[in-house]
Write a protein that holds these residues in place. Structure first.
Motif, PDB file in Angstrom:
ATOM      1  N   ASP A   1      10.030   2.717  -6.095  1.00 37.51           N
ATOM      2  CA  ASP A   1       8.891   2.162  -6.845  1.00 37.51           C
ATOM      3  C   ASP A   1       7.832   1.577  -5.913  1.00 37.51           C
ATOM      4  O   ASP A   1       7.217   0.557  -6.232  1.00 37.51           O
ATOM      5  CB  ASP A   1       9.371   1.075  -7.825  1.00 37.51           C
ATOM      6  N   SER A   2       7.591   2.236  -4.797  1.00 39.08           N
ATOM      7  CA  SER A   2       6.684   1.661  -3.806  1.00 39.08           C
ATOM      8  C   SER A   2       5.709   2.711  -3.286  1.00 39.08           C
ATOM      9  O   SER A   2       5.988   3.916  -3.308  1.00 39.08           O
ATOM     10  CB  SER A   2       7.479   1.078  -2.633  1.00 39.08           C
ATOM     11  N   GLU A   3       4.569   2.227  -2.810  1.00 39.82           N
ATOM     12  CA  GLU A   3       3.566   3.093  -2.203  1.00 39.82           C
ATOM     13  C   GLU A   3       3.116   2.509  -0.876  1.00 39.82           C
ATOM     14  O   GLU A   3       3.210   1.298  -0.646  1.00 39.82           O
ATOM     15  CB  GLU A   3       2.363   3.255  -3.130  1.00 39.82           C
ATOM     16  N   VAL A   4       2.623   3.368   0.005  1.00 40.79           N
ATOM     17  CA  VAL A   4       2.100   2.947   1.296  1.00 40.79           C
ATOM     18  C   VAL A   4       0.650   2.522   1.114  1.00 40.79           C
ATOM     19  O   VAL A   4      -0.149   3.251   0.528  1.00 40.79           O
ATOM     20  CB  VAL A   4       2.196   4.084   2.330  1.00 40.79           C
ATOM     21  N   THR A   5       0.301   1.349   1.625  1.00 35.39           N
ATOM     22  CA  THR A   5      -1.089   0.888   1.554  1.00 35.39           C
ATOM     23  C   THR A   5      -1.785   0.926   2.905  1.00 35.39           C
ATOM     24  O   THR A   5      -3.016   0.885   2.965  1.00 35.39           O
ATOM     25  CB  THR A   5      -1.164  -0.538   0.982  1.00 35.39           C
ATOM     26  N   ALA A   6      -1.018   1.003   3.991  1.00 27.67           N
ATOM     27  CA  ALA A   6      -1.617   1.099   5.324  1.00 27.67           C
ATOM     28  C   ALA A   6      -0.550   1.521   6.322  1.00 27.67           C
ATOM     29  O   ALA A   6       0.651   1.298   6.106  1.00 27.67           O
ATOM     30  CB  ALA A   6      -2.233  -0.223   5.758  1.00 27.67           C
TER      31      ALA A   6
ATOM     32  N   LEU B   1       5.230  -1.113  -6.960  1.00 29.26           N
ATOM     33  CA  LEU B   1       4.399  -0.768  -8.108  1.00 29.26           C
ATOM     34  C   LEU B   1       4.766  -1.563  -9.350  1.00 29.26           C
ATOM     35  O   LEU B   1       3.953  -1.692 -10.275  1.00 29.26           O
ATOM     36  CB  LEU B   1       4.517   0.733  -8.403  1.00 29.26           C
ATOM     37  N   ARG B   2       5.955  -2.102  -9.395  1.00 31.52           N
ATOM     38  CA  ARG B   2       6.393  -2.886 -10.558  1.00 31.52           C
ATOM     39  C   ARG B   2       6.020  -4.361 -10.427  1.00 31.52           C
ATOM     40  O   ARG B   2       5.461  -4.960 -11.348  1.00 31.52           O
ATOM     41  CB  ARG B   2       7.901  -2.748 -10.763  1.00 31.52           C
ATOM     42  N   SER B   3       6.324  -4.922  -9.266  1.00 29.07           N
ATOM     43  CA  SER B   3       6.114  -6.361  -9.094  1.00 29.07           C
ATOM     44  C   SER B   3       4.816  -6.707  -8.386  1.00 29.07           C
ATOM     45  O   SER B   3       4.349  -7.852  -8.447  1.00 29.07           O
ATOM     46  CB  SER B   3       7.282  -6.956  -8.302  1.00 29.07           C
ATOM     47  N   GLY B   4       4.231  -5.739  -7.691  1.00 32.42           N
ATOM     48  CA  GLY B   4       3.044  -6.014  -6.891  1.00 32.42           C
ATOM     49  C   GLY B   4       3.359  -6.646  -5.555  1.00 32.42           C
ATOM     50  O   GLY B   4       2.447  -6.941  -4.768  1.00 32.42           O
TER      51      GLY B   4
END
Length: 295
Positions: A203-208, A223-226
């Motif tokens: 549930d995660s994405e790469v931001t940098a 993506l769920r908890s921020g």
């Protein structure tokens, strides 16, 4: 002024992935004069990055490069003419007009567009900066640089799982960063699950992508908890899907009967190597029937 060449081709094939190579070979075997254009010099397209191509209808174990070279050699044996240049212009008037990056122009009677796709980019800070310095899109090509190290694979489809499997054979640790549950085939997931050096961040994405002279880690967002976190790693392999957008495909949207699409250039393409090869053969046969005056 563009340099005009003698029109030696009845059929122009744009793109030398599996679909394009199969189309060029089949069209030539049917007696057509064929010119094959490839912009990148990477014959086989994305399949050339695979250590093993699965589900082929013939015996033996084939790497992507071996399969591509086999098809290329077979194409040359039946007289396919190779042009190592991109097609920059395709105009569909009374006669087809095609221009390549070298300034040469051609007037084929039919065109098979097999431009394939390119790996979709993450679009995050550091991705371009660290390309070749920790950011890679070919585990078969670059996996050896990460022997015993920690690498991250981004994505959860067949391509990502295949890359993770390849990397798990050399890397000390492989972390898969996935936005959602794995979407790969069950047999691939089961093989990956048997590897004890593979773990998952769900549930995660790469931001940098962070680094100095080379990659040192990733910034992640749940993506769920921020929640924001950091993942230390030595290499990043993004495999988040295929981008098939191509201006040549858009130019062919009018349904001109002289234009044939194959592989990832065609909407609804299934995505496997055997489908790409089959579609290339089918496109060549359709072009041959068209040029013969058959419906």
């Amino acid at each position: 002024m563009a340099r005009r060449l003698k029109n030696l081709e009845e059929v122009a094939v744009i793109g030398a992935g599996l679909a394009g190579l199969s189309a060029a070979r089949q069209a030539a075997r049917l007696g057509r004069m064929v010119t094959l254009f490839e912009a990148s010099g990477l014959y086989g397209g994305l399949v050339a990055t695979l250590g093993e191509v699965e589900d082929l209808p013939f015996p033996g174990t084939w790497s992507g490069q071996d399969l591509a070279m086999h098809l290329l050699e077979q194409s040359q044996k039946v007289g396919v003419r190779l042009i190592d240049a991109a097609v920059e212009r395709l105009e569909l008037g009374d006669r087809i007009s095609l221009a390549d990056a070298n300034g040469a122009t051609y007037a084929p009677d039919a065109v098979i567009v097999a431009t394939g796709g390119s790996l979709r980019k993450l679009g995050v800070p550091g991705e371009e900066e660290f390309a070749g310095r920790g950011v890679s899109r070919c585990a078969t090509c670059d996996g050896g640089f990460y022997r015993g190290k920690h690498v991250a694979v981004i994505g959860g489809g067949d391509g990502a799982v295949h890359e993770a499997m390849t990397l798990s054979r050399v890397a000390g640790q492989v972390t898969m960063v996935c936005r959602s549950p794995l979407k790969a085939r069950r047999e691939h997931i089961d093989k990956l699950d048997a590897r004890d050096n593979v773990r998952f961040v769900w549930d995660s994405e790469v931001t940098a992508i962070h680094g100095d002279m080379k990659v040192t880690g990733l910034a992640l967002r749940n993506l769920r908890s921020g929640e924001v976190s950091e993942l230390a790693c030595d290499g990043v392999f993004p495999f988040i899907g295929i981008d098939t957008a191509n201006p040549l495909v858009a130019a062919c949207a009018g349904g001109d009967p002289r234009i044939f699409l194959a592989g990832a250039a065609r909407a609804g393409f299934g995505g496997t190597g055997i489908e790409a090869m089959a579609e290339g053969v089918s496109a060549a046969e359709a072009a041959h029937r068209f040029l013969s005056g058959s419906k």
